[in-house]
Design a protein around this motif. Structure first.
Motif, short mmCIF file in Angstrom:
data_model
loop_
_atom_site.label_atom_id
_atom_site.label_comp_id
_atom_site.label_asym_id
_atom_site.label_seq_id
_atom_site.Cartn_x
_atom_site.Cartn_y
_atom_site.Cartn_z
N HIS A 251 0.83 -1.20 0.00
CA HIS A 251 0.00 0.00 0.00
C HIS A 251 0.87 1.25 0.00
N PRO A 252 0.33 2.36 -0.52
CA PRO A 252 1.12 3.60 -0.57
C PRO A 252 1.34 4.19 0.82
N GLY A 253 2.20 5.20 0.88
CA GLY A 253 2.48 5.85 2.15
C GLY A 253 3.54 5.09 2.93
N ALA A 254 3.86 5.62 4.08
CA ALA A 254 4.89 5.00 4.91
C ALA A 254 4.40 3.67 5.48
N ASP A 255 5.32 2.70 5.50
CA ASP A 255 4.99 1.41 6.10
C ASP A 255 4.96 1.54 7.62
N LEU A 256 4.24 0.64 8.25
CA LEU A 256 4.23 0.63 9.71
C LEU A 256 5.62 0.28 10.22
N THR A 257 6.09 1.04 11.18
CA THR A 257 7.40 0.76 11.76
C THR A 257 7.29 -0.42 12.72
N PRO A 258 8.42 -1.07 13.04
CA PRO A 258 8.37 -2.15 14.04
C PRO A 258 7.76 -1.69 15.36
N GLY A 259 8.04 -0.44 15.74
CA GLY A 259 7.46 0.09 16.98
C GLY A 259 5.96 0.20 16.91
N GLN A 260 5.44 0.62 15.76
CA GLN A 260 3.99 0.74 15.60
C GLN A 260 3.33 -0.63 15.60
N VAL A 261 3.96 -1.59 14.92
CA VAL A 261 3.42 -2.96 14.90
C VAL A 261 3.41 -3.53 16.31
N THR A 262 4.49 -3.31 17.05
CA THR A 262 4.57 -3.80 18.43
C THR A 262 3.51 -3.15 19.30
N SER A 263 3.29 -1.85 19.11
CA SER A 263 2.28 -1.13 19.89
C SER A 263 0.89 -1.70 19.64
N VAL A 264 0.57 -1.95 18.37
CA VAL A 264 -0.74 -2.51 18.03
C VAL A 264 -0.88 -3.92 18.59
N ALA A 265 0.16 -4.72 18.45
CA ALA A 265 0.12 -6.10 18.95
C ALA A 265 -0.05 -6.13 20.47
N THR A 266 0.67 -5.25 21.15
CA THR A 266 0.57 -5.18 22.62
C THR A 266 -0.82 -4.71 23.04
N GLY A 267 -1.35 -3.72 22.33
CA GLY A 267 -2.69 -3.24 22.64
C GLY A 267 -3.74 -4.31 22.46
N ASN A 268 -3.62 -5.07 21.38
CA ASN A 268 -4.56 -6.17 21.15
C ASN A 268 -4.47 -7.21 22.25
N LEU A 269 -3.24 -7.54 22.64
CA LEU A 269 -3.06 -8.56 23.67
C LEU A 269 -3.67 -8.11 24.99
N ALA A 270 -3.45 -6.84 25.34
CA ALA A 270 -4.04 -6.31 26.58
C ALA A 270 -5.57 -6.30 26.50
N ALA A 271 -6.10 -5.93 25.34
CA ALA A 271 -7.56 -5.91 25.17
C ALA A 271 -8.14 -7.32 25.30
#
Length: 239
Positions: free
Chosen positions: A125-145
């Motif tokens: 997809h166009p635009g900036a790719d998700l950084t490892p930090g952003q992926v980790t943040s989303v994954a951690t948020g999902n796990l906590a939820a």
């Protein structure tokens, strides 16, 4: 207390329903990734890309409700209390802890599937790719939820004692009531348990609540639910 948690955890891991929830969770995760990352067109905003990694916390809430309420429906709660020879509230707290651990295990699997599938697809997809930090943040948020939703579900199951009633009410609230509330007052909807879980899991973006604030809101709700469940458990008959 640790022995009680281990005993309750063994029960949760050997029930037949856990397989259905795992399969359903994986199926939803795959479908969510495919729909958002492949079939929804161009994704050029970070929030849109994060949504492709989002999970369904309400599924873990239903898992907690079905499992704990089933203890009362099948009349296994009373024998468990007699065998454990412990305060009812302590036993329920151990049971909720077991569902929290199970939620962590199921959640970790779903997060792994989501990240493994979505990250390569989002690179197209166009635009900036998700950084490892952003992926980790989303994954951690999902796990906590996932974990907090499992805790709340277990508490609700102990209070309603009926898997059918608990599941129907949660589904109605999640898919009918909450969207109506969000349409009128989005900020208010975000502060509900299901609303905060959605924000934390990134299933919604452009919200009035940050993920870190959503974690605080959801944690507060989980504590309230657990306290209410223990108080109710100590007041009534197990029969």
């Amino acid at each position: 207390m640790s022995r009680l948690v281990r005993g309750e955890l063994l029960k949760t891991l050997t029930t037949r329903s856990i397989h259905a929830f795992v399969v359903g969770g994986v199926a939803y995760t795959v479908l969510n990734v495919v729909i958002i990352a492949v079939a929804s067109g161009r994704l050029d905003e970070v929030g849109e890309k994060e949504e492709a990694l989002s999970g369904l916390p309400v599924l873990l809430m239903l898992w907690g409700i079905v499992g704990v309420a089933g203890e009362y429906r099948h009349r296994t709660a009373a024998p468990s209390a007699l065998v454990a020879r412990r305060d009812r509230g302590t036993l329920l707290l151990a049971r909720i802890g077991a569902y929290a651990l199970t939620g962590l295990l199921i959640g970790a699997l779903l997060v792994a599937v989501s990240v493994a599938l979505a990250v390569p697809l989002l690179d197209d997809h166009p635009g900036a790719d998700l950084t490892p930090g952003q992926v980790t943040s989303v994954a951690t948020g999902n796990l906590a939820a996932f974990v907090l939703s499992a805790i709340m579900g277990a508490a609700v199951g102990a209070m309603v004692r009926s898997p059918v009633v608990g599941v129907v009410v949660v589904l109605l609230v999640n898919f009918a009531v909450l969207p109506l509330v969000a349409g009128v007052a989005e900020a208010a909807a975000n502060y509900t348990p299901l609303g905060a879980a959605g924000v934390l899991a990134r299933s919604t973006h452009h919200t009035t609540l940050s993920p870190s604030a959503a974690l605080g809101v959801l944690s507060a709700w989980a504590i309230v639910f657990v306290i209410a469940a223990i108080a109710a458990e100590r007041r009534r008959d197990l029969a």
